[in-house]
Design an enzyme around this catalytic site. Structure first.
Site, mmCIF file in Angstrom:
data_model
loop_
_atom_site.group_PDB
_atom_site.id
_atom_site.type_symbol
_atom_site.label_atom_id
_atom_site.label_comp_id
_atom_site.label_asym_id
_atom_site.label_seq_id
_atom_site.Cartn_x
_atom_site.Cartn_y
_atom_site.Cartn_z
ATOM 1 N N THR A 16 0.810 -1.216 0.000
ATOM 2 C CA THR A 16 0.000 0.000 0.000
ATOM 3 C C THR A 16 0.848 1.273 0.000
ATOM 4 O O THR A 16 1.984 1.261 0.496
ATOM 5 C CB THR A 16 -0.891 -0.010 1.260
ATOM 6 O OG1 THR A 16 -1.491 1.269 1.425
ATOM 7 C CG2 THR A 16 -0.094 -0.309 2.538
ATOM 8 N N ASP A 17 0.263 2.355 -0.479
ATOM 9 C CA ASP A 17 0.958 3.653 -0.434
ATOM 10 C C ASP A 17 1.027 4.197 0.995
ATOM 11 O O ASP A 17 1.780 5.140 1.265
ATOM 12 C CB ASP A 17 0.277 4.674 -1.366
ATOM 13 C CG ASP A 17 -1.181 4.960 -1.024
ATOM 14 O OD1 ASP A 17 -1.735 4.348 -0.088
ATOM 15 O OD2 ASP A 17 -1.782 5.811 -1.719
ATOM 16 N N GLU A 18 0.219 3.619 1.918
ATOM 17 C CA GLU A 18 0.169 4.172 3.284
ATOM 18 C C GLU A 18 1.499 4.004 4.024
ATOM 19 O O GLU A 18 1.726 4.662 5.036
ATOM 20 C CB GLU A 18 -0.966 3.525 4.081
ATOM 21 C CG GLU A 18 -2.302 3.755 3.429
ATOM 22 C CD GLU A 18 -3.500 3.610 4.350
ATOM 23 O OE1 GLU A 18 -3.319 3.444 5.568
ATOM 24 O OE2 GLU A 18 -4.622 3.666 3.827
ATOM 25 N N TYR B 158 -2.043 -0.396 10.958
ATOM 26 C CA TYR B 158 -2.140 -1.090 9.658
ATOM 27 C C TYR B 158 -0.923 -0.788 8.786
ATOM 28 O O TYR B 158 -0.234 -1.701 8.295
ATOM 29 C CB TYR B 158 -3.425 -0.676 8.921
ATOM 30 C CG TYR B 158 -3.410 -1.010 7.438
ATOM 31 C CD1 TYR B 158 -3.456 -2.329 7.007
ATOM 32 C CD2 TYR B 158 -3.311 -0.001 6.471
ATOM 33 C CE1 TYR B 158 -3.418 -2.635 5.641
ATOM 34 C CE2 TYR B 158 -3.279 -0.298 5.115
ATOM 35 C CZ TYR B 158 -3.330 -1.614 4.712
ATOM 36 O OH TYR B 158 -3.285 -1.925 3.365
ATOM 37 N N LYS C 5 2.118 -3.230 7.391
ATOM 38 C CA LYS C 5 2.417 -3.426 5.964
ATOM 39 C C LYS C 5 3.861 -2.997 5.665
ATOM 40 O O LYS C 5 4.559 -3.629 4.877
ATOM 41 C CB LYS C 5 1.437 -2.633 5.078
ATOM 42 C CG LYS C 5 0.013 -3.142 5.075
ATOM 43 C CD LYS C 5 -0.160 -4.534 4.489
ATOM 44 C CE LYS C 5 0.017 -4.593 2.991
ATOM 45 N NZ LYS C 5 -0.342 -5.936 2.438
HETATM 46 P P1 NAD Z 1 -9.665 -7.465 2.120
HETATM 47 O O1 NAD Z 1 -9.681 -7.129 3.574
HETATM 48 O O2 NAD Z 1 -10.876 -7.196 1.304
HETATM 49 O O3 NAD Z 1 -9.317 -9.015 1.928
HETATM 50 C C1 NAD Z 1 -8.306 -9.649 2.654
HETATM 51 C C2 NAD Z 1 -8.406 -11.147 2.403
HETATM 52 O O4 NAD Z 1 -7.333 -11.789 3.110
HETATM 53 C C3 NAD Z 1 -9.711 -11.771 2.916
HETATM 54 O O5 NAD Z 1 -10.220 -12.681 1.963
HETATM 55 C C4 NAD Z 1 -9.283 -12.495 4.182
HETATM 56 O O6 NAD Z 1 -10.085 -13.630 4.477
HETATM 57 C C5 NAD Z 1 -7.855 -12.901 3.832
HETATM 58 N N1 NAD Z 1 -7.019 -13.109 5.029
HETATM 59 C C6 NAD Z 1 -6.888 -12.275 6.094
HETATM 60 N N2 NAD Z 1 -6.047 -12.820 7.006
HETATM 61 C C7 NAD Z 1 -5.630 -14.003 6.478
HETATM 62 C C8 NAD Z 1 -4.732 -15.021 6.936
HETATM 63 N N3 NAD Z 1 -4.108 -14.916 8.125
HETATM 64 N N4 NAD Z 1 -4.515 -16.092 6.145
HETATM 65 C C9 NAD Z 1 -5.147 -16.206 4.941
HETATM 66 N N5 NAD Z 1 -6.021 -15.287 4.479
HETATM 67 C C10 NAD Z 1 -6.247 -14.200 5.237
HETATM 68 O O7 NAD Z 1 -8.396 -6.707 1.534
HETATM 69 P P2 NAD Z 1 -8.204 -5.981 0.119
HETATM 70 O O8 NAD Z 1 -8.738 -4.607 0.212
HETATM 71 O O9 NAD Z 1 -8.643 -6.900 -0.956
HETATM 72 O O10 NAD Z 1 -6.598 -5.853 0.095
HETATM 73 C C11 NAD Z 1 -5.795 -6.894 -0.430
HETATM 74 C C12 NAD Z 1 -4.335 -6.499 -0.317
HETATM 75 O O11 NAD Z 1 -4.106 -5.290 -1.029
HETATM 76 C C13 NAD Z 1 -3.880 -6.218 1.125
HETATM 77 O O12 NAD Z 1 -2.586 -6.735 1.281
HETATM 78 C C14 NAD Z 1 -3.873 -4.699 1.226
HETATM 79 O O13 NAD Z 1 -2.909 -4.264 2.159
HETATM 80 C C15 NAD Z 1 -3.496 -4.321 -0.191
HETATM 81 N N6 NAD Z 1 -3.988 -3.007 -0.655
HETATM 82 C C16 NAD Z 1 -5.311 -2.696 -0.544
HETATM 83 C C17 NAD Z 1 -5.776 -1.471 -1.039
HETATM 84 C C18 NAD Z 1 -7.234 -1.075 -0.951
HETATM 85 O O14 NAD Z 1 -7.567 0.072 -1.263
HETATM 86 N N7 NAD Z 1 -8.131 -1.947 -0.573
HETATM 87 C C19 NAD Z 1 -4.861 -0.584 -1.645
HETATM 88 C C20 NAD Z 1 -3.508 -0.950 -1.724
HETATM 89 C C21 NAD Z 1 -3.086 -2.173 -1.234
HETATM 90 O O1 DAU Z 2 -4.153 3.908 0.388
HETATM 91 C C1 DAU Z 2 -4.377 2.521 0.279
HETATM 92 C C2 DAU Z 2 -5.215 2.062 1.443
HETATM 93 O O2 DAU Z 2 -6.545 2.516 1.205
HETATM 94 C C3 DAU Z 2 -5.207 0.553 1.629
HETATM 95 O O3 DAU Z 2 -3.904 0.139 1.948
HETATM 96 C C4 DAU Z 2 -6.167 0.143 2.746
HETATM 97 O O4 DAU Z 2 -6.221 -1.274 2.834
HETATM 98 C C5 DAU Z 2 -7.543 0.671 2.412
HETATM 99 O O5 DAU Z 2 -8.437 0.376 3.470
HETATM 100 C C6 DAU Z 2 -7.505 2.186 2.168
HETATM 101 O O6 DAU Z 2 -7.234 2.900 3.413
HETATM 102 P P1 DAU Z 2 -8.009 4.253 3.791
HETATM 103 O O7 DAU Z 2 -7.944 4.426 5.251
HETATM 104 O O8 DAU Z 2 -7.557 5.381 2.943
HETATM 105 O O9 DAU Z 2 -9.497 3.827 3.290
HETATM 106 P P2 DAU Z 2 -10.935 4.019 3.940
HETATM 107 O O10 DAU Z 2 -11.932 3.613 2.914
HETATM 108 O O11 DAU Z 2 -11.049 3.421 5.292
HETATM 109 O O12 DAU Z 2 -11.040 5.607 4.119
HETATM 110 C C7 DAU Z 2 -10.870 6.479 3.012
HETATM 111 C C8 DAU Z 2 -10.925 7.907 3.549
HETATM 112 O O13 DAU Z 2 -12.263 8.178 3.993
HETATM 113 C C9 DAU Z 2 -10.040 8.140 4.761
HETATM 114 O O14 DAU Z 2 -9.522 9.456 4.704
HETATM 115 C C10 DAU Z 2 -10.994 8.015 5.955
HETATM 116 C C11 DAU Z 2 -12.308 8.505 5.388
HETATM 117 N N1 DAU Z 2 -13.541 7.878 5.946
HETATM 118 C C12 DAU Z 2 -13.605 6.520 5.997
HETATM 119 C C13 DAU Z 2 -14.732 5.887 6.494
HETATM 120 C C14 DAU Z 2 -14.796 4.378 6.578
HETATM 121 C C15 DAU Z 2 -14.599 8.682 6.344
HETATM 122 O O15 DAU Z 2 -14.551 9.929 6.271
HETATM 123 N N2 DAU Z 2 -15.737 8.053 6.821
HETATM 124 C C16 DAU Z 2 -15.839 6.686 6.930
HETATM 125 O O16 DAU Z 2 -16.888 6.186 7.411
#
Ligand code: NAD
Ligand code: DAU
Length: 352
Positions: free
Chosen positions: A132-134, A158, A162
């Site tokens: 992630t970019d975080e 988180y 990561k």
């Molecule tokens: P998600 O939370 O939707 O899915 C995570 C999956 O991992 C689930 O299916 C869960 O059951 C599985 N999991 C969790 N713990 C586990 C374990 N111990 N063993 C096996 N499986 C396990 O997550 P996502 O949003 O699809 O993100 C996927 C990946 O991409 C993550 O590594 C996250 O850090 C990264 N990522 C997400 C975003 C985003 O915006 N969602 C952006 C950048 C990177």
């Molecule tokens: O940047 C990549 C990341 O993006 C991933 O690594 C994470 O897995 C993914 O969850 C996401 O993180 P964020 O914290 O940016 O996403 P989230 O959807 O939780 O929140 C997006 C923005 O919106 C953040 O600034 C918080 C805000 N927010 C979120 C929720 C859930 C609100 O204002 N209200 C809300 O109810």
């Protein structure tokens, strides 16, 4: 064959569906099925002979290694993680276990497997870590986007977990020569995203006439990327990325949260008008997320220049598809909003 971890989650499921739509190569999905894992996302490929599922924790190193030795994958793509920042604030332990220990276990399984390979099989193997970019922390308004050389400054449990996993991956390449690839991507949105994340939460609440919670002043900025574009970037990095390298992936779509929420409201109002009035009436400001990062932005010049990847969707086209998907899959949303989901939402918003 390729191995995918976390394939029942949001991005992993989209990745498997896209993969099987464009390739004959089989996929093994390793997933523990936490609250975020939903096999319904993969119902369309459940009986496909190219798809296999193993309910397994990534921390179970011996079991993963046994599967690798049996099925001889040419790559492992590691999506599995605890992914939600608010959950990491209320309970960081699981994030360290899955994201740090889990990645360590997988690296060790992959190292043992890869060490036993020879010739072309050994040359071809890749461990692709999805991150992630975080990990880079928060940007000031006038700072340039994160590049692959930006120092790590994770701010939440988180992002710290990561960041730790990224460092392990780097070290396993540097020390043991394991052919790793790391991608650091911005915020994804699209079909099958669990409605705890901003965009699906807002869509689900707006459709149900519930409040739309905006943390703080709503001016935190995220860079939004359609999930299909992220999946395409991962395929491209797998195909042509250089072992040991990191590739930043972003959508060039920086937007303050309040603007994202207003866009979703306007789209819903057009596609499914609410007799009670415009959905923006539901917007409400709530207490800020502790340690809330102000701004993320990605400099994606490396993946564009080296590998020719660029996002196909604009925010306008991607969000349109996404809102349409949620409108057409309200039964999916209802099913994932189980008792456990309701408990979490109550706990998160009670803590504010
Ligand atoms: P998600 O939370 O939707 O899915 C995570 C999956 O991992 C689930 O299916 C869960 O059951 C599985 N999991 C969790 N713990 C586990 C374990 N111990 N063993 C096996 N499986 C396990 O997550 P996502 O949003 O699809 O993100 C996927 C990946 O991409 C993550 O590594 C996250 O850090 C990264 N990522 C997400 C975003 C985003 O915006 N969602 C952006 C950048 C990177
Ligand atoms: O940047 C990549 C990341 O993006 C991933 O690594 C994470 O897995 C993914 O969850 C996401 O993180 P964020 O914290 O940016 O996403 P989230 O959807 O939780 O929140 C997006 C923005 O919106 C953040 O600034 C918080 C805000 N927010 C979120 C929720 C859930 C609100 O204002 N209200 C809300 O109810």
């Amino acid at each position: 064959m390729i191995f995918v971890t976390g394939g029942a989650g949001f991005i992993g499921a989209n990745f498997i569906l896209d993969w099987l739509a464009g390739s004959d190569e089989p996929v093994l999905n390793i997933d523990r099925l936490t609250y975020a894992g939903n096999l319904e996302n993969l119902a369309s490929v459940e009986r496909d002979p190219r798809y296999r599922f193993e309910k397994l924790d990534v921390c179970e190193r011996d079991a993963v290694l046994a599967l690798m030795r049996e099925l001889r994958p040419r790559a492992l793509i590691h999506f599995a993680a605890e992914s939600h920042v608010d959950r990491s604030i209320l309970g960081p332990g699981e994030f360290v276990r899955t994201n740090v220990d889990g990645t360590f276990s997988l690296l060790e399984a992959a190292r043992a497997y890869w060490s036993g390979l020879e010739g072309a099989e050994r040359q071809a193997f890749r461990f692709l870590h999805v991150s992630t970019d975080e990990v880079y922390g928060s940007l000031e308004p006038d700072e340039p986007g994160f590049s692959e050389t930006t120092p790590y400054r994770p701010n939440s449990p988180y992002s710290a977990s990561k960041a730790a996993s990224d460092h392990l991956v780097r070290a396993w390449h540097h020390t043991y020569g394991l052919p790793t690839l790391t991608t650091n991507c911005s915020n994804n949105y699209g079909p099958c995203q669990f409605p705890e994340k901003l965009i699906p939460l807002i869509i689900a609440n707006a459709l149900a006439g519930r409040p739309l919670p905006i943390y703080g002043d709503g001016l935190n900025v995220r860079d939004w990327l359609y999930v299909g574009d992220h999946c395409a970037a991962i395929r491209r990095v797998l195909e042509a990325g250089r072992p040991g390298e990191v590739y930043n992936v972003g959508g060039n779509n920086e937007m303050p949260n309040i603007e994202v929420v207003r866009t979703v409201c306007r789209l819903l109002d057009t596609m499914r008008p609410d007799p009670a009035g415009p959905r923006e009436r539901l917007i409400g400001y709530v207490a800020d997320r502790p340690g809330h990062d102000r701004r993320y932005a990605i400099d994606a010049r490396k993946i564009a220049g080296e590998l020719g990847w660029r996002p196909a969707e604009t925010f306008e086209t991607g969000i349109g598809k996404t809102v349409r998907w949620y409108l057409d899959h309200q039964d999916w949303v209802a099913r994932v909003q189980s008792g456990a989901y309701r408990e979490w939402i109550a706990r998160n918003y009670e803590a504010r």
